[in-house]
Design a protein around this motif. Sequence first.
Motif, PDB file in Angstrom:
ATOM      1  N   ARG A  48      14.453  26.822 -46.993  1.00 61.72           N
ATOM      2  CA  ARG A  48      15.586  25.819 -46.680  1.00 61.72           C
ATOM      3  C   ARG A  48      16.753  26.391 -47.582  1.00 61.72           C
ATOM      4  O   ARG A  48      17.818  26.194 -46.965  1.00 61.72           O
ATOM      5  CB  ARG A  48      15.180  24.544 -46.984  1.00 61.72           C
ATOM      6  CG  ARG A  48      14.097  23.839 -45.975  1.00 61.72           C
ATOM      7  CD  ARG A  48      13.928  22.356 -46.305  1.00 61.72           C
ATOM      8  NE  ARG A  48      13.210  22.225 -47.654  1.00 61.72           N
ATOM      9  CZ  ARG A  48      12.018  21.960 -47.720  1.00 61.72           C
ATOM     10  NH1 ARG A  48      11.050  22.166 -46.515  1.00 61.72           N
ATOM     11  NH2 ARG A  48      11.358  21.656 -48.662  1.00 61.72           N
ATOM     12  N   ALA A  49      16.490  26.920 -48.936  1.00 63.71           N
ATOM     13  CA  ALA A  49      17.713  27.275 -49.713  1.00 63.71           C
ATOM     14  C   ALA A  49      18.511  28.424 -48.985  1.00 63.71           C
ATOM     15  O   ALA A  49      19.574  28.737 -48.846  1.00 63.71           O
ATOM     16  CB  ALA A  49      17.074  27.655 -50.953  1.00 63.71           C
ATOM     17  N   ASP A  58      19.798  19.887 -50.602  1.00 60.49           N
ATOM     18  CA  ASP A  58      18.960  19.697 -51.927  1.00 60.49           C
ATOM     19  C   ASP A  58      18.194  20.905 -52.367  1.00 60.49           C
ATOM     20  O   ASP A  58      18.142  21.028 -53.455  1.00 60.49           O
ATOM     21  CB  ASP A  58      18.183  18.453 -51.523  1.00 60.49           C
ATOM     22  CG  ASP A  58      17.681  18.048 -52.706  1.00 60.49           C
ATOM     23  OD1 ASP A  58      18.489  17.483 -53.649  1.00 60.49           O
ATOM     24  OD2 ASP A  58      16.453  18.003 -52.857  1.00 60.49           O
ATOM     25  N   ALA A  59      17.574  21.411 -51.496  1.00 58.81           N
ATOM     26  CA  ALA A  59      16.603  22.488 -51.738  1.00 58.81           C
ATOM     27  C   ALA A  59      17.474  23.633 -52.518  1.00 58.81           C
ATOM     28  O   ALA A  59      16.919  24.249 -53.462  1.00 58.81           O
ATOM     29  CB  ALA A  59      15.843  23.329 -50.580  1.00 58.81           C
ATOM     30  N   PHE A  60      18.717  24.165 -51.902  1.00 53.74           N
ATOM     31  CA  PHE A  60      19.434  25.077 -52.601  1.00 53.74           C
ATOM     32  C   PHE A  60      19.859  24.563 -53.975  1.00 53.74           C
ATOM     33  O   PHE A  60      20.014  25.111 -54.875  1.00 53.74           O
ATOM     34  CB  PHE A  60      20.632  25.415 -51.602  1.00 53.74           C
ATOM     35  CG  PHE A  60      21.481  26.300 -52.240  1.00 53.74           C
ATOM     36  CD1 PHE A  60      21.288  27.579 -52.606  1.00 53.74           C
ATOM     37  CD2 PHE A  60      22.750  25.605 -52.606  1.00 53.74           C
ATOM     38  CE1 PHE A  60      22.256  28.350 -53.284  1.00 53.74           C
ATOM     39  CE2 PHE A  60      23.876  26.265 -53.528  1.00 53.74           C
ATOM     40  CZ  PHE A  60      23.463  27.601 -53.673  1.00 53.74           C
ATOM     41  N   LEU A  61      20.368  23.561 -53.959  1.00 50.54           N
ATOM     42  CA  LEU A  61      21.040  22.962 -55.354  1.00 50.54           C
ATOM     43  C   LEU A  61      19.957  23.005 -56.578  1.00 50.54           C
ATOM     44  O   LEU A  61      19.902  23.261 -57.558  1.00 50.54           O
ATOM     45  CB  LEU A  61      21.860  21.597 -55.212  1.00 50.54           C
ATOM     46  CG  LEU A  61      22.866  21.641 -54.277  1.00 50.54           C
ATOM     47  CD1 LEU A  61      23.515  20.330 -54.316  1.00 50.54           C
ATOM     48  CD2 LEU A  61      24.034  22.445 -54.993  1.00 50.54           C
ATOM     49  N   ALA A  93      20.338  25.182 -59.534  1.00 46.26           N
ATOM     50  CA  ALA A  93      20.152  24.653 -60.937  1.00 46.26           C
ATOM     51  C   ALA A  93      18.983  25.145 -61.992  1.00 46.26           C
ATOM     52  O   ALA A  93      19.351  25.326 -63.134  1.00 46.26           O
ATOM     53  CB  ALA A  93      20.045  22.955 -60.840  1.00 46.26           C
ATOM     54  N   ARG A  94      18.011  25.240 -61.319  1.00 49.83           N
ATOM     55  CA  ARG A  94      16.767  25.707 -62.010  1.00 49.83           C
ATOM     56  C   ARG A  94      17.147  27.235 -62.559  1.00 49.83           C
ATOM     57  O   ARG A  94      16.810  27.486 -63.713  1.00 49.83           O
ATOM     58  CB  ARG A  94      15.545  25.740 -61.000  1.00 49.83           C
ATOM     59  CG  ARG A  94      14.416  25.793 -61.860  1.00 49.83           C
ATOM     60  CD  ARG A  94      13.323  25.538 -61.069  1.00 49.83           C
ATOM     61  NE  ARG A  94      11.850  25.124 -61.909  1.00 49.83           N
ATOM     62  CZ  ARG A  94      10.736  24.723 -61.461  1.00 49.83           C
ATOM     63  NH1 ARG A  94      10.578  24.692 -60.225  1.00 49.83           N
ATOM     64  NH2 ARG A  94       9.687  24.538 -62.380  1.00 49.83           N
ATOM     65  N   ALA A  95      17.757  28.152 -61.640  1.00 47.45           N
ATOM     66  CA  ALA A  95      17.829  29.390 -62.046  1.00 47.45           C
ATOM     67  C   ALA A  95      19.059  29.530 -63.273  1.00 47.45           C
ATOM     68  O   ALA A  95      18.938  30.237 -63.935  1.00 47.45           O
ATOM     69  CB  ALA A  95      18.377  30.397 -60.886  1.00 47.45           C
TER      70      ALA A  95
END
Length: 610
Positions: free
Chosen positions: A351-352, A447-450, A454-456
Motif C-alpha cells: 500500500r505504501a 496512512d500506510a505510507f506515512l 515516520a518509522r524509518a
Amino acid sequence: MPDPRSSPVQPTLDDLGTPLSDVTFVVVDLETTGGSPSAAAITEVGAVKVRGGQVLGEFQTLVNPGGPVPAQITALTGISTAMVATAPGIGSVLPAFLEFARGAVLVAHNARFDVGFLKAAARDLGHPWPGFAVLDTVALARRAVTRDEVPNHKLGTLAAFFHATVTPDHRALSDARATVDVLHALLGRLGPLGVTHLEDLATATDPVPAARRRKRHLADGLPDGPGVYQFVDARGEVLYVGTATSIRRRVRSYFTAAEHRRRMTEMVGLAERVVPVVCGTVLEARVRELRLIAEHAPRYNRRSRFPERMPWVRLTAEPFPRLSVVREVRADGDRVEAHVGPFAGRAAAQRAVEALQATFDLRRCTTRLPRIPAAAASACALAGMGRCAAPCVGGVDAADYGELVDRVRAAMVSDPGPVVAHHAERIAALAGQERFEEAAAVRDRLDAFLRGAARAQRATRAAQQAQLLAARPHDGGWELVVVRHGRLAATATSPRGVHPRAVLDTLVATAEHVAPPRAPATAAHPEETELVLSWLEEPGVRLVEVDDGWECPVRGAEAFREPGAVAAAVHHGPSVPVAGRDRPANRGTPALRDARDAAPQCALAAPGTA
C-alpha cells in the motif's frame, strides 16, 4: 500529600499470600427491615472472629433502625419495634464493628447483601470504608457442593448438610455461628483442590476446569516483581513468553476464569514449568520479552516472532530506479538508498508503494533498464495512460528521470507533503462523488505510507546514535538507560540517596557492545527500537548524553503521528508541488519540534532535587 494511612486501599486476595490457618476471618450476618439499603435499615449485627478453627471473639447487638420494624420481618426474625426502640443507632454500632473486624477478611453468606448494607451505612455516616477483602460462602458452596448433594445452597440447607453445631434461625449471631461451621467445612473440601492459602480463595469460585486449576503450583515461588515469564513444556520447548509488572500475579491469572483465550488454555495444558526472568525496570522486561520471542518463536505467541519478515520499501539503485519491497536494508557500495518501514506485513508495504506510485510517475516495471533504451523496446500500457514516464523507450532522459527520483527520495526521507497533497485531493474528490469505499482505500494507502516513513525517520535518528544516555525519576531515585544504535544496551535504577552519575558510569562501562547498523535499520528488533523511543518521549525523561543528529525533519512524516494530523491535512487540503503539478496549501499539518526542545540534554541532579 495526604498520609497514605488515612486513605485505605482495598487489597485483593492475591496481595495477601497467607496460609488459611493464619488468616483471621470475621463472619458477619445482618438482620434488616428490608432487602435494599436504599429503602431499609439494619436491625441487628452479629459477627464471629475466627482464626485457625478457633473462635477469638463475638460481636452482637440490636440496632435501632430509626423507624418501625415491618410485621413480616418480625414474623421472620422475631425482632419487633419494641425490641429495638432502646437499642443504639447504626452511628454507634458501625464504628464498633469496624474496629472489631479491623485487619480481617469479611465472610458472609450472600455477602453482597450484608456488605452492601454495611457500605451504605458507612457512606451515609461519612465513614471511610476500610476496603476489606470479602469472601462469600454461597459462591464457595456452589464450587464445592454439587446439586446432587443438596437441593440448594441456602444457609439452612448447608448447615444441615455439614451437621453444623448451630442451627440458623434468622437471628444475626446464630446465623453467623452457623456460617462459621459452613465455612470450615467448605475450606476442608477445597483443600485437596489446592486451596490452601488466602490468595487461592481469589479464584476458588471461578468456573475453571480442574486440569487447569491443578497446575496452579506452577506459580509457586515466582517473584513478585517486574520481569518476563516463559511457559515451558516437558521437552524444554518454550511455549509462550509474556511480561508483567508482577510475574507471580500474572502467571496465577492463567489458572483462573480471568483467562478466556482458548489458545492459552491449550498452552497451560502443555506447560510443565514457568521460568521467570526478573528485570530491574519495566522497559527492560518489555525488551527482554521481544528478544525471547524472536529467539524462540514460541508457537503460542502471535506477534514479534519473526522480525526478519518485516518488509521495507526501497528505492532501487540503478540508472532508472523504481520501488521495491525488500526484507532488509541493503547498501549499494558505500551508500544506502532511501527506505521506508519496516512494515508489519507485505500488504502494508505494498500500500505504501502504491501511495508513492500514485503521486509520482515512477516506473513500475521490474526489469532493470539500461541507460540507453534498446531499439526494440516498447512501452507498457501505463505509459499510454500517462501514468509512467516510460524511460524504457526514451520517454524521459536520465537527467529528468533523476529529478523525479529526487522528489520521490525527498518524500520518503524528509517531506511527505507531496504524497499527502495528492491523496488529500483524491479523497476529497471521491467523497464529493459519494464514493466513500474508494476514498477509504485511498486513505488507508496514505496512512500506510506515512506510518512507514515516520518509522524509518525515527529509526534513522536512533540508528545514528552510537551512545545515548537517558534518565527518568523513579521512586525517589532514577531509572537509567544506555541506548546504542537503537538497541537497549543496559538499564538499571539508582536508589534514593545514591548519586546517579556513578551508577550511570558503571552502566556505560558494562553495557553491551553494539555494532553500527545500516540506517534506517537499527541494531535491534524494530519493535524494541519503538519501545525505547516511546520511553524516551515519556514525560520526565531527560537526555543526559546524545550525539549530533538527534532531531527530526520539521516537515517529516513524524508530524503526522500527532492524533488527527492526517485528517486535518485532508480536510484543509495541503499545498505543495506534486510531481511537477501545483496542489492547494496545507495549513493543517503540525510541525514537530527538534527533539532536544522536547527532551533537552541535561546533567543528572542528585536524587530528590529534580
